[in-house]
Design a protein around this motif. Structure first.
Motif, PDB file in Angstrom:
ATOM      1  N   SER A   2     -43.802 -25.619  43.810  1.00  0.00           N
ATOM      2  CA  SER A   2     -44.716 -26.237  44.756  1.00  0.00           C
ATOM      3  C   SER A   2     -46.160 -25.962  44.334  1.00  0.00           C
ATOM      4  N   LEU A   3     -47.077 -26.629  44.966  1.00  0.00           N
ATOM      5  CA  LEU A   3     -48.492 -26.451  44.656  1.00  0.00           C
ATOM      6  C   LEU A   3     -48.911 -25.004  44.908  1.00  0.00           C
ATOM      7  N   TRP A   4     -48.442 -24.429  45.999  1.00  0.00           N
ATOM      8  CA  TRP A   4     -48.772 -23.044  46.331  1.00  0.00           C
ATOM      9  C   TRP A   4     -48.252 -22.081  45.256  1.00  0.00           C
ATOM     10  N   GLU A   5     -47.038 -22.276  44.786  1.00  0.00           N
ATOM     11  CA  GLU A   5     -46.470 -21.412  43.741  1.00  0.00           C
ATOM     12  C   GLU A   5     -47.251 -21.529  42.439  1.00  0.00           C
ATOM     13  N   ARG A   6     -47.653 -22.749  42.068  1.00  0.00           N
ATOM     14  CA  ARG A   6     -48.421 -22.936  40.834  1.00  0.00           C
ATOM     15  C   ARG A   6     -49.796 -22.289  40.924  1.00  0.00           C
ATOM     16  N   VAL A   7     -50.471 -22.430  42.064  1.00  0.00           N
ATOM     17  CA  VAL A   7     -51.803 -21.847  42.235  1.00  0.00           C
ATOM     18  C   VAL A   7     -51.725 -20.332  42.249  1.00  0.00           C
ATOM     19  N   SER A   8     -50.765 -19.776  42.975  1.00  0.00           N
ATOM     20  CA  SER A   8     -50.658 -18.307  43.049  1.00  0.00           C
ATOM     21  C   SER A   8     -50.301 -17.721  41.677  1.00  0.00           C
ATOM     22  N   LYS A   9     -49.492 -18.416  40.904  1.00  0.00           N
ATOM     23  CA  LYS A   9     -49.174 -17.944  39.564  1.00  0.00           C
ATOM     24  C   LYS A   9     -50.398 -17.991  38.650  1.00  0.00           C
ATOM     25  N   ALA A  10     -51.200 -19.048  38.762  1.00  0.00           N
ATOM     26  CA  ALA A  10     -52.414 -19.163  37.948  1.00  0.00           C
ATOM     27  C   ALA A  10     -53.407 -18.070  38.305  1.00  0.00           C
ATOM     28  N   VAL A  11     -53.553 -17.762  39.594  1.00  0.00           N
ATOM     29  CA  VAL A  11     -54.470 -16.696  40.016  1.00  0.00           C
ATOM     30  C   VAL A  11     -53.949 -15.343  39.567  1.00  0.00           C
ATOM     31  N   ARG A  12     -52.656 -15.126  39.706  1.00  0.00           N
ATOM     32  CA  ARG A  12     -52.050 -13.849  39.328  1.00  0.00           C
ATOM     33  C   ARG A  12     -52.167 -13.609  37.822  1.00  0.00           C
ATOM     34  N   ASP A  13     -52.040 -14.656  37.025  1.00  0.00           N
ATOM     35  CA  ASP A  13     -52.100 -14.509  35.568  1.00  0.00           C
ATOM     36  C   ASP A  13     -53.526 -14.527  35.014  1.00  0.00           C
ATOM     37  N   ASN A  14     -54.506 -14.777  35.860  1.00  0.00           N
ATOM     38  CA  ASN A  14     -55.893 -14.843  35.429  1.00  0.00           C
ATOM     39  C   ASN A  14     -56.400 -13.439  35.075  1.00  0.00           C
ATOM     40  N   ALA A  15     -57.141 -13.316  33.975  1.00  0.00           N
ATOM     41  CA  ALA A  15     -57.634 -12.022  33.513  1.00  0.00           C
ATOM     42  C   ALA A  15     -58.647 -11.428  34.482  1.00  0.00           C
ATOM     43  N   VAL A  16     -59.496 -12.247  35.049  1.00  0.00           N
ATOM     44  CA  VAL A  16     -60.520 -11.751  35.980  1.00  0.00           C
ATOM     45  C   VAL A  16     -59.869 -11.169  37.230  1.00  0.00           C
ATOM     46  N   SER A  17     -58.867 -11.856  37.755  1.00  0.00           N
ATOM     47  CA  SER A  17     -58.207 -11.346  38.960  1.00  0.00           C
ATOM     48  C   SER A  17     -57.450 -10.047  38.672  1.00  0.00           C
ATOM     49  N   ARG A  18     -56.922  -9.885  37.458  1.00  0.00           N
ATOM     50  CA  ARG A  18     -56.253  -8.621  37.108  1.00  0.00           C
ATOM     51  C   ARG A  18     -57.257  -7.469  37.048  1.00  0.00           C
ATOM     52  N   VAL A  19     -58.431  -7.734  36.470  1.00  0.00           N
ATOM     53  CA  VAL A  19     -59.465  -6.694  36.393  1.00  0.00           C
ATOM     54  C   VAL A  19     -59.928  -6.308  37.792  1.00  0.00           C
ATOM     55  N   LEU A  20     -60.163  -7.308  38.630  1.00  0.00           N
ATOM     56  CA  LEU A  20     -60.569  -7.028  40.015  1.00  0.00           C
ATOM     57  C   LEU A  20     -59.477  -6.262  40.762  1.00  0.00           C
TER      58      LEU A  20
END
Length: 100
Positions: free
Chosen positions: A75-93
């Motif tokens: 779903s759109l929600w699953e794709r967005v949450s996966k993109a945010v989770r895999d983002n380098a900036v969000s991991r650093v934060l």
């Protein structure tokens, strides 16, 4: 994810009472848990082959249209949450806020 190929030469059926029976291969295809594949050695000109092939293919197409099993789309929600989770900036934060 479960991936199996249903062969046309071995229709597996389950007897349910004295009158009703259903094909387990067809049920697996209807749920999207398998795909059909032609079997080498079976005469493709035979009437039985085409009758089974038509029936099983119809069940596979229904599952594909409904997006079940192997054809499930995120779903759109699953794709967005996966993109945010895999983002380098969000991991650093996440690491920074985890320490504080």
């Amino acid at each position: 994810m479960l991936l199996c190929v249903i062969s046309l030469c071995l229709p597996i059926s389950l007897q349910q009472g004295s009158m009703w029976s259903y094909c387990l291969n067809e049920e697996a295809l209807r749920l999207g848990l398998a795909r059909t594949a032609p079997v080498v050695g079976v005469l493709p000109d035979s009437r039985l082959f085409w009758r089974l092939h038509k029936r099983l293919h119809k069940a596979e197409v229904k599952a594909e249209k409904k997006g079940l099993g192997l054809w499930r789309q995120d779903s759109l929600w699953e794709r967005v949450s996966k993109a945010v989770r895999d983002n380098a900036v969000s991991r650093v934060l996440g690491r920074i806020f985890k320490r504080t």
